[in-house]
Design an enzyme around this catalytic site. Structure first.
Site, short mmCIF file in Angstrom:
data_model
loop_
_atom_site.label_atom_id
_atom_site.label_comp_id
_atom_site.label_asym_id
_atom_site.label_seq_id
_atom_site.Cartn_x
_atom_site.Cartn_y
_atom_site.Cartn_z
N SER A 204 18.70 -28.34 -12.77
CA SER A 204 18.20 -29.32 -11.80
C SER A 204 17.27 -28.63 -10.80
O SER A 204 16.35 -27.93 -11.23
CB SER A 204 19.41 -29.98 -11.12
OG SER A 204 19.03 -31.12 -10.44
N ASP A 306 16.19 -38.16 -18.39
CA ASP A 306 16.87 -37.45 -17.33
C ASP A 306 17.21 -38.38 -16.17
O ASP A 306 16.35 -39.12 -15.68
CB ASP A 306 15.98 -36.31 -16.83
CG ASP A 306 16.67 -35.49 -15.77
OD1 ASP A 306 17.38 -34.56 -16.16
OD2 ASP A 306 16.50 -35.79 -14.59
N HIS A 352 22.07 -35.47 -17.25
CA HIS A 352 21.40 -34.55 -16.34
C HIS A 352 22.11 -33.21 -16.37
O HIS A 352 23.32 -33.16 -16.19
CB HIS A 352 21.39 -35.12 -14.92
CG HIS A 352 20.55 -34.32 -13.96
ND1 HIS A 352 19.18 -34.23 -14.07
CD2 HIS A 352 20.89 -33.57 -12.90
CE1 HIS A 352 18.71 -33.46 -13.11
NE2 HIS A 352 19.73 -33.04 -12.39
#
Ligand code: NAG
Ligand code: NAG
Ligand code: NAG
Ligand code: NAG
Ligand code: NAG
Ligand code: NAG
Length: 568
Positions: A204, A306, A352
């Site tokens: 991330s 995502d 994610h």
């Protein structure tokens, strides 16, 4: 980390797609790997059998504060990292945590109120246990369980790019970029000095941080500290975003936020990218713009759908045809942005991050898990580097052998052979090269055998997959195991670095993380999930141009198929 964050965003999307990855026990899967990676498994069998309580104590990641006290978290508390040394390995993984960012006074105040743990070290525990690629458990992490692990908590809210020290006028400092550099410096005397391989990884915002810091880390090690024997590579997970126009107007469009943020953080982006985008340096936070300017080797992992991208695009639950279409196009645009990326793994799922998830090995494309793909890439880039080092100063006492190595390498190349040999002890080049010599002969023989068998057994090789929609995971597992055993040798051959899921609809293939009903925790498939949230199936039917009766009676596989084709 991000899952926590999502809870706070209170976005429709996180309600609809609140997704967790199921914890599969994974026992079967690792047994599967054994035939292929026999060397790894056999060599490391013993530690796994040790007393488990003892093991846990020994194996926790331990907190270490940075030696330079003026490098801090947002609130001025001391920054640091968590370390687990492995004295039997010369490989290091440094992992940058993710967790969004804040970009102006308002958003940072908000973050301070609601997500303070991302801005301070004051509540950091003494030890930490991190899964996936940072797990010390051989079953969970067959390729890197025994390497040196470093987990760097994210406490600067700046995508690891900030260079802004504290000042009396500002509430917060943003020193993410300084932290990365200081972590490296502090690790040198802790053993990094003698390492052969460093992987800078992150998920991330940490994934974006990897791209932003990778070349600087390499420069620091190779040019400033003269540790040229360390092979520096990056793995970015779920940090590759697109600066597209959002679906609906939003109060935090990514582009605007990054532009403001970069100012506030005094964000530092790689030099070559900054030169390319002189007037808009904030563009360098977006992977597809930054990537072509990078000098270091980078492996990119990105879900085609995502959750963070969907969140900043403000697309919401796909109820209307426009929303379905937008989400589709998002996947297409992402796929396109990988056009020139040499190592990419992009499954067609809504999710994610992946690297530190405990069941990360279940994420697969064409039956190759992301862990295997990474391992394979790591081996390949190692060999390439050895070649480069041939003329260098570092391996000077093995120079005589390197000549032979090169010849062997070329032979392997002509065979198109992908080497998956465990490489943990690459420092011990002489030893390895003797072994490799022996193995090579065996391999070539095996390959010849294999080719004979394959051409008999699998005329077109693959497509012998279990049904996409079987609701019986045990059955699926059993089938795929038998398929894998049959394909044992061909799998090696499939060591390729670009894996993009072909199907274009979210969750269109069976290896996606299971979706969970956020209320009951039950596993469900995509369509069930949409229904359970009261998705108006009439709208779906409309969008697809069929009547509701047909839709309701439709087999899931068929329906997914139809949705898949909608984009084309
Ligand atoms: C694990 O270690 C503890 C204490 O060292 C000992 O009491 C216990 O019997 C051990 N268990 C096993 C399974 O070896
Ligand atoms: C500590 O870090 C700051 C910020 O990067 C730097 O200015 C300073 O020189 C460093 N101090 C030491 C002792 O390295
Ligand atoms: C690196 O290796 C050298 C030579 O073996 C040793 O003297 C030194 O202490 C090692 N450094 C670290 C940090 O372990
Ligand atoms: C890939 O490279 C080609 C040739 O340099 C370029 O035209 C194209 O735009 C690149 N694609 C992406 C997505 O950057
Ligand atoms: C799902 O994956 C398999 C291989 O992993 C592939 O053969 C198949 O085409 C994929 N399904 C779709 C709809 O693309
Ligand atoms: C390389 O050669 C130099 C000088 O001959 C020597 O001092 C050094 O120890 C050698 N390096 C290695 C890694 O053997």
């Amino acid at each position: 980390m991000f899952a926590k964050l999502m809870n706070h965003t209170l976005k429709m999307i996180s309600l609809w797609f609140s997704i967790c990855m199921a914890f599969h026990s994974g026992h079967g899967e690792v047994t599967l790997e054994q035939p292929i990676y026999t060397n790894t498994i056999q060599r490391f069998e013993n530690p796994g059998d040790q007393n488990s309580t003892q093991e846990n104590e020994v194996k926790a990641l331990k907190k270490v504060f940075l030696s330079n006290r003026s490098i801090t978290c947002n609130d001025g508390s001391q920054a640091g990292f968590y370390l687990r040394r492995s004295h039997s390995s010369t490989k290091w993984i440094i992992f940058l945590e993710g967790g969004w960012y804040c970009y102006d006074v308002h958003s940072c105040r908000n973050r301070w109120l609601k997500q303070r743990h991302f801005m301070t070290s004051s509540k950091w525990p003494e030890t930490k246990d991190v899964g996936g690629m940072l797990s010390p458990n051989i079953k969970e992490n067959p390729f890197w369980w025994n390497t040196n692990h470093v987990f760097v908590p994210y406490c600067t809210s700046d995508s690891w790019s900030g260079t802004k020290p504290p000042s009396p006028n500002d509430m917060f400092s943003f020193m993410g970029s300084f932290i990365v550099r200081q972590v490296i410096r502090d690790l040198i005397p802790l053993g990094l000095e003698n390492s052969t391989d460093l992987i800078l990884a992150g998920s991330s915002a940490g994934g974006t941080g990897v791209m932003l810091n990778l070349d600087y880390v390499k420069e620091l090690l190779h040019e400033e500290l003269m540790l040229t024997q360390i092979n520096v590579r990056g793995v970015t997970d779920s940090g590759w975003f697109l600066d597209r126009t959002p679906y609906a107007p939003t109060n935090k469009p990514a582009v605007e936020a990054i532009r403001k943020g970069m100012d506030m953080w005094r964000g530092k982006v790689p030099r070559r990218c900054r030169e390319e985008y002189m007037s808009e340096p904030w563009r360098c936070y977006f992977g597809y713009r930054l990537y072509p300017t990078l000098k270091s080797e980078l492996f990119v992992f990105q879900w085609l759908f995502d959750e963070a991208q969907m969140d900043v695009d403000n697309v919401g639950a796909p109820v209307t045809k426009q929303q379905w279409d937008y989400i589709h196009k998002m996947g297409d645009a992402l796929r396109q942005s990988f056009e020139n990326v040499s190592a990419i793994f992009a499954p067609s799922c809504i999710s994610h991050s992946v690297l530190t998830k405990r069941d990360w090995q279940s994420v697969k494309i064409d039956d190759i898990s992301v862990a295997e793909a990474l391992h394979c890439w790591e081996q390949k880039t190692s060999r390439r580097r050895l070649k480069r080092l041939k003329n260098g100063k570092v391996l000077n006492n093995t120079g005589a052998r390197l000549g032979k190595r090169k010849r062997r390498r070329n032979q392997r190349k002509t065979l198109g052979y992908a080497n998956l040999l465990n490489n943990d002890d690459r420092a011990n080049v002489q030893d390895a090269s003797v072994k490799m010599k022996r193995r090579r002969r065996n391999r070539i023989n095996r390959k010849i055998q294999r080719n004979k068998i394959r051409s008999r057994k699998h005329p077109q090789n693959s497509e012998n997959k279990p049904s996409l929609t079987s609701n019986n995971p045990t059955l699926d597992k059993r089938i795929s195991r038998s398929v894998l055993q049959k394909n044992r040798w061909p799998r090696k051959r499939h060591c390729i670095h670009r894996r993009l899921e072909r199907c274009s609809w979210p969750q269109c293939n069976h290896s996606c993380p299971r979706l969970h009903n956020p209320f009951t925790g039950e596993e469900m498939d995509f369509i069930e999930l949409l229904k359970s949230f009261g998705l108006d199936m009439n709208s779906v039917a409309d969008a697809l141009g069929i009547d509701i009766q047909t839709l309701n009676n439709m087999d899931h596989a068929e329906l997914l198929n139809l949705l898949t084709q909608q984009s084309n």
